[in-house]
Design a protein around this motif. Structure first.
Motif, mmCIF file in Angstrom:
data_model
loop_
_atom_site.group_PDB
_atom_site.id
_atom_site.type_symbol
_atom_site.label_atom_id
_atom_site.label_comp_id
_atom_site.label_asym_id
_atom_site.label_seq_id
_atom_site.Cartn_x
_atom_site.Cartn_y
_atom_site.Cartn_z
ATOM 1 N N TYR A 10 0.827 -1.195 0.000
ATOM 2 C CA TYR A 10 0.000 0.000 0.000
ATOM 3 C C TYR A 10 0.869 1.256 0.000
ATOM 4 C CZ TYR A 10 -4.057 -2.908 1.055
ATOM 5 O OH TYR A 10 -5.058 -3.850 1.000
ATOM 6 N N ASN A 11 0.528 2.191 -0.882
ATOM 7 C CA ASN A 11 1.182 3.501 -0.963
ATOM 8 C C ASN A 11 2.707 3.413 -1.011
ATOM 9 O OD1 ASN A 11 -1.357 4.936 -0.730
ATOM 10 N ND2 ASN A 11 -1.346 4.353 1.434
ATOM 11 N N PRO A 255 -15.302 8.347 -0.757
ATOM 12 C CA PRO A 255 -13.978 8.221 -1.361
ATOM 13 C C PRO A 255 -13.979 7.784 -2.821
ATOM 14 C CG PRO A 255 -14.459 6.285 -0.054
ATOM 15 C CD PRO A 255 -15.647 7.192 0.091
ATOM 16 N N PHE A 256 -15.159 7.582 -3.417
ATOM 17 C CA PHE A 256 -15.262 7.120 -4.800
ATOM 18 C C PHE A 256 -15.632 8.283 -5.717
ATOM 19 C CE2 PHE A 256 -16.332 3.618 -2.005
ATOM 20 C CZ PHE A 256 -15.606 2.562 -2.512
ATOM 21 N N ILE A 266 -11.748 -4.952 2.090
ATOM 22 C CA ILE A 266 -12.581 -5.159 3.274
ATOM 23 C C ILE A 266 -11.817 -6.102 4.194
ATOM 24 C CG2 ILE A 266 -14.800 -5.913 4.190
ATOM 25 C CD1 ILE A 266 -15.979 -5.414 1.406
ATOM 26 N N SER A 267 -11.426 -5.599 5.337
ATOM 27 C CA SER A 267 -10.606 -6.358 6.290
ATOM 28 C C SER A 267 -11.462 -6.738 7.491
ATOM 29 C CB SER A 267 -9.406 -5.516 6.724
ATOM 30 O OG SER A 267 -8.603 -6.218 7.656
ATOM 31 N N ASN A 278 -8.570 2.636 -2.099
ATOM 32 C CA ASN A 278 -7.321 3.122 -2.702
ATOM 33 C C ASN A 278 -6.217 3.281 -1.653
ATOM 34 O OD1 ASN A 278 -8.612 3.182 -5.203
ATOM 35 N ND2 ASN A 278 -9.264 5.295 -4.923
ATOM 36 N N GLY A 279 -6.159 2.306 -0.741
ATOM 37 C CA GLY A 279 -5.087 2.263 0.246
ATOM 38 C C GLY A 279 -5.319 3.100 1.487
ATOM 39 N N GLN A 280 -6.406 3.896 1.530
ATOM 40 C CA GLN A 280 -6.694 4.742 2.683
ATOM 41 C C GLN A 280 -7.923 4.211 3.418
ATOM 42 O OE1 GLN A 280 -4.686 7.364 3.508
ATOM 43 N NE2 GLN A 280 -3.409 6.847 1.735
ATOM 44 N N GLN A 281 -7.847 4.172 4.768
ATOM 45 C CA GLN A 281 -9.009 3.712 5.514
ATOM 46 C C GLN A 281 -10.152 4.694 5.344
ATOM 47 O OE1 GLN A 281 -8.390 2.111 9.390
ATOM 48 N NE2 GLN A 281 -10.496 2.421 10.045
#
Length: 311
Positions: A10-11, A255-256, A266-267, A278-281
């Motif tokens: 991520y990032n 965020p979309f 989805i964790s 996109n890598g951001q919570q």
């Protein structure tokens, strides 16, 4: 054959060399999401045989932006020499815009898709089994580099109505991959959910999108309903249990964006879901349905195109 599913990067900052755990196999994909920097002149993605500066390069994917026009160079580097360039005079990734690049390994070639559409093939000049590194550099910022292993077929699950059974070929579809994802999309989560389980979805939002939906289902309802609504500029989260919807959660950002690529992760955690975009919570949602191992269907629907699903 089963393969360990590597977690995404991520990032990452460029230049970025990343180890491909287990190397490449027929049917494996690498999915890179990011943004071409404004005013970029070029960037490249290499699939390399090692991380050293003079390592052999099995695939050099190199978008270039010169003199107001753009094109892509594909090539390979072996024994200290570049081979013959293969050029396509088209700009799949406009300068300043987000993108998703998917490289799918087949027995005879790399199948390259850009923003969900097949772009070109690059036939193998170096055996893909030698590749163990993905390297990205140039005028680009990265959101994530994810890996999709060859997926297995999961048979229909006893007790589910027909619309919730796994379709033939469930899992990573036949080549070319992006064209084989149909909406609505359903996939069996083998063994159900548990803390530490991640699901990663890549795609492109339609330019005129109204709503998209990501559901985590069980036999009698929906444990997580994650519903970006462009007509309301909000992401609605909810649970459907005992034939009733619960109280909507609507706080948090949107965020979309219409017409842009996305990666949703989805964790599953012991007490809640974390949703990364996109890598951001982006959002956290507490478990209302707590029998996690009963939750074994991922459903995606709405105004979007899918390029990759890891469930």
């Amino acid at each position: 054959m089963a393969f360990y599913q590597q977690q995404p990067f991520y990032n990452p900052k460029t230049p970025f060399p990343g180890l491909i755990q287990g190397g490449l196999q027929d049917g494996k994909s690498i999915i890179i999401s990011g943004r071409v920097l404004p005013g970029a002149n070029r960037f490249h993605v290499n699939l390399q045989c090692g991380s050293q500066s003079k390592a052999d390069v099995a695939l050099h994917f190199n978008p270039r932006y010169e003199n107001g026009s753009g094109y892509v160079v594909n090539n390979a580097y072996q024994n200290g020499c570049w081979g013959s360039e293969e050029r396509k005079y088209e700009t799949p990734f406009p300068s300043g815009q987000p993108f998703t690049l998917q490289i799918l390994v087949s027995m005879d070639a790399y199948k390259i898709s850009t923003n969900g559409r097949h772009f070109m093939d690059f036939r193998h000049r170096i055996p893909f089994t030698r590749v163990d590194t993905v390297f990205v550099d140039g005028m680009v910022e990265l959101n994530s580099i994810a890996f999709q292993n060859p997926m297995s077929y999961f048979p229909p699950q006893p007790g589910y109505p027909p619309q919730y059974t796994a379709p033939p070929g469930c899992g990573f579809p036949s080549y070319p991959a992006p064209a084989a994802y149909t909406i609505p999309y359903k996939s069996v989560i083998n063994g159900g959910l548990h803390p530490g389980k991640n699901m990663v979805i890549h795609g492109v939002i339609n330019p005129n999108a109204t709503r998209i939906t990501f559901n985590l289902r069980h036999r009698t309802g929906i444990a997580l309903h994650y519903n970006p609504r462009f007509d309301e500029n909000v992401v609605v989260r909810n649970t459907h249990h005992m034939e009733k919807w619960g109280t909507e959660e609507r706080f948090g950002g949107m965020p979309f964006k219409r017409g842009e690529t996305f990666q949703v992760t989805i964790s599953c955690n012991p007490h809640h879901y974390n949703v990364f975009v996109n890598g951001q919570q982006a959002h956290t949602y507490n478990h209302r349905y707590t029998k996690l191992d009963d939750i074994d269907i991922l459903e995606v629907c709405g105004d979007l195109q899918l390029t990759s699903v890891q469930a």
